[in-house]
Motif scaffolding. Structure first.
Motif, mmCIF file in Angstrom:
data_model
loop_
_atom_site.group_PDB
_atom_site.id
_atom_site.type_symbol
_atom_site.label_atom_id
_atom_site.label_comp_id
_atom_site.label_asym_id
_atom_site.label_seq_id
_atom_site.Cartn_x
_atom_site.Cartn_y
_atom_site.Cartn_z
ATOM 1 N N TRP A 61 29.173 26.464 -6.617
ATOM 2 C CA TRP A 61 30.281 25.885 -5.861
ATOM 3 C C TRP A 61 30.217 26.362 -4.407
ATOM 4 N N PRO A 62 30.729 25.593 -3.451
ATOM 5 C CA PRO A 62 30.581 25.936 -2.032
ATOM 6 C C PRO A 62 31.393 27.154 -1.597
ATOM 7 N N LEU A 102 28.449 30.561 -13.381
ATOM 8 C CA LEU A 102 28.834 30.032 -12.075
ATOM 9 C C LEU A 102 28.392 30.981 -10.958
ATOM 10 N N LEU A 103 27.982 30.407 -9.836
ATOM 11 C CA LEU A 103 27.901 31.104 -8.552
ATOM 12 C C LEU A 103 28.900 30.394 -7.643
ATOM 13 N N ILE A 104 29.935 31.089 -7.220
ATOM 14 C CA ILE A 104 31.052 30.423 -6.560
ATOM 15 C C ILE A 104 31.434 31.134 -5.265
ATOM 16 N N ALA A 108 29.217 35.997 -8.936
ATOM 17 C CA ALA A 108 28.532 35.545 -10.147
ATOM 18 C C ALA A 108 29.492 35.681 -11.317
ATOM 19 N N TRP A 109 29.650 34.616 -12.073
ATOM 20 C CA TRP A 109 30.647 34.559 -13.131
ATOM 21 C C TRP A 109 30.013 33.986 -14.396
ATOM 22 N N ASN A 129 22.578 29.053 -0.600
ATOM 23 C CA ASN A 129 23.476 29.045 0.555
ATOM 24 C C ASN A 129 24.709 28.211 0.218
ATOM 25 N N VAL A 130 25.867 28.881 0.106
ATOM 26 C CA VAL A 130 27.122 28.155 -0.083
ATOM 27 C C VAL A 130 27.760 27.982 1.289
ATOM 28 N N SER A 131 28.240 26.774 1.559
ATOM 29 C CA SER A 131 28.717 26.471 2.901
ATOM 30 C C SER A 131 29.971 25.608 2.836
ATOM 31 N N ASN A 132 30.635 25.482 3.995
ATOM 32 C CA ASN A 132 31.797 24.618 4.096
ATOM 33 C C ASN A 132 31.474 23.448 5.018
#
Length: 465
Positions: A240-241, A258-260, A272-273, A361-364
């Protein structure tokens, strides 16, 4: 006026345009124009106006986007940034002009000094490496040299070719005769890189397409959106971002790996979940004046007026990140980092040194709805895959959500500004590139050494026998 025109031309050959490999041409014209006058102040002035125009056009997405979100007050925040960036290059021009008296010496002093300044713009709490010239060879095989010396090595290719072209104005052809074979070797190197390991793993990349201002103001509940999207397809892990949820939402997370991106008080994290919290990574490179506010307590009244004018709550910024190790989930070491950190090569490099087999890379980027800022950010981040020779999984709120292979190629992508999911396919990689081992020091040190050698040689020539 000519300085402004040449600076604008340089901006128009930057990322994300497909013709960006033409960057040496306007840069050569700018170097020629800057180094023509004898007075150091004139050199600095021309470089100031040229680079200020470059950054004003290259970063035009900032005032355009913030004007959409916050009105005219949002747009007025950025002219000072353009002037500040131009001032840094003006100081470079002044120093070079005082050190070197001749046209050709100044041309080459600026070629190496430009790369040194780009190196410095990657460092410190106010670092802002947008506008790094090395990214402009991304559409060509030349960018593959990034696994040797990072994006700054590509910048050095650009500035030295521009200096060699500018030297032709004084009928000096020897620099071009030396630089062109180096470009040829770089091209051969890029064309002969081995193919990528076929994908063996899967991940589900989730793009929520939510308004970030609604999230900050508490007018949105993102968790149901991401939970619904994550239930539509399978994968080894769902990603998730940035700031997809808050720390209060963890009890409602779906029961799957999940990686959130999680917004916690004072921290912007990737967690990390798998039914329980397994690990976290804190954002370390904070955005100046957005996640990091200098003299926040001393200038509290001023910051307060700015926040109220933009319709924002009283922001305090993020604490310095403490957790910086890869996140292990399902036996895989994910090198996860957050949004703005994608333009800092040292972040991804450090994670790979610590054992990351794939980058995340999580981004907005939902703040940048106008101009080409989203595309610029994505294209710059692609080079981290080349520097480290790792697959890169990118999950963005509005996009770009994509998979980049270790040669920097986009193998899968979602349309921008649409909610959806991407069944990402990737492989785990081992080993370390020369860049991962050595970082920017060889290129930065070489540029500094060549500049120092030229300065020493000039001083010897001026010393009477």
């Amino acid at each position: 006026m000519l300085s402004v025109v040449l600076g604008a031309a340089l901006a128009l050959t930057g990322v994300p345009y497909g013709w960006s490999v033409l960057t040496p041409l306007p840069l050569a014209a700018l170097l020629w124009w800057v180094c023509t006058p004898e007075a150091p102040r004139a050199v600095a002035g021309r470089l100031f106006w040229g680079t200020t125009a470059f950054f004003a056009l290259h970063l035009l997405f900032l005032p355009l986007s913030f004007a959409q979100l916050f009105g005219v007050a949002g747009a007025l925040l950025f002219p000072a940034l353009f002037v500040l960036e131009g001032a840094f290059y003006a100081l470079l021009g002044l120093a070079v002009a005082r050190l070197f008296p001749t046209f050709l010496e100044r041309i080459w002093g600026l070629a190496f000094g430009w790369v040194l300044l780009e190196w410095l713009r990657h460092l410190g709490p106010f670092a802002f490496p947008w506008g790094t010239l090395g990214y402009t060879v991304l559409p060509t095989p030349l960018i593959q040299v990034a696994d040797l010396g990072g994006v700054l090595l590509a910048s050095l290719l650009i500035t030295t070719l521009a200096a060699a072209l500018a030297s032709l104005a004084r009928r000096e052809v020897r620099p071009l005769a030396l630089v062109l074979p180096v470009w040829g070797l770089a091209l051969v190197y890029g064309l002969t890189r081995p193919e990528v390991t076929p994908p063996t793993h899967r991940a589900l990349l989730v793009q929520g397409n939510l308004n970030p201002l609604d999230k900050v103001a508490g007018r949105a509940d993102p968790l149901p959106v991401y939970a619904r999207l994550s239930s539509t397809a399978a994968g080894d892990v769902a990603i998730w971002p940035e700031t997809a949820v808050t720390g209060d939402d963890l009890a409602r997370l779906p029961a799957r790996p999940l990686l959130i991106g999680v917004a916690r008080p004072g921290q912007n994290r990737v967690e990390a979940w798998d039914g329980d919290l397994l690990g976290a990574y804190d954002k370390r490179q904070r955005v100046p004046f957005a996640e990091y506010f200098p003299l926040r307590e001393s200038l509290a009244p001023l910051y307060g007026r700015v926040f109220r004018g933009l319709g924002l709550p009283d922001l305090t910024g993020l604490a310095p990140g403490r957790l910086d190790r890869p996140l292990t989930l399902g036996g895989v070491a994910y090198g996860a980092y957050v949004c703005y950190e994608s333009v800092f090569p040292g972040i991804a490099r450090g994670l790979v040194q610590d054992g990351a087999a794939v980058l995340v890379n999580v981004s907005n980027d939902g703040w940048f709805n106008a101009g080409n800022g989203v595309a610029q950010h994505f294209q710059m981040g692609r080079v981290r895959a080349i520097e480290t020779r790792r697959f890169l999984l990118r999950a963005g709120n509005i996009g770009v959500t994509a998979v980049i292979d270790p040669r920097g190629r986009v193998t899968q992508a979602l349309p921008v500004k649409q909610a959806g999911t991407l069944q990402a396919r990737f492989a785990l990689q081992e080993g370390q590139t020369w860049y991962v081992r050595l970082g920017d020091w060889p290129v930065g040190g070489s540029a500094l050494g060549l500049l120092g050698f030229a300065c020493a040689r000039w001083r010897v020539k001026r010393t009477p026998r």
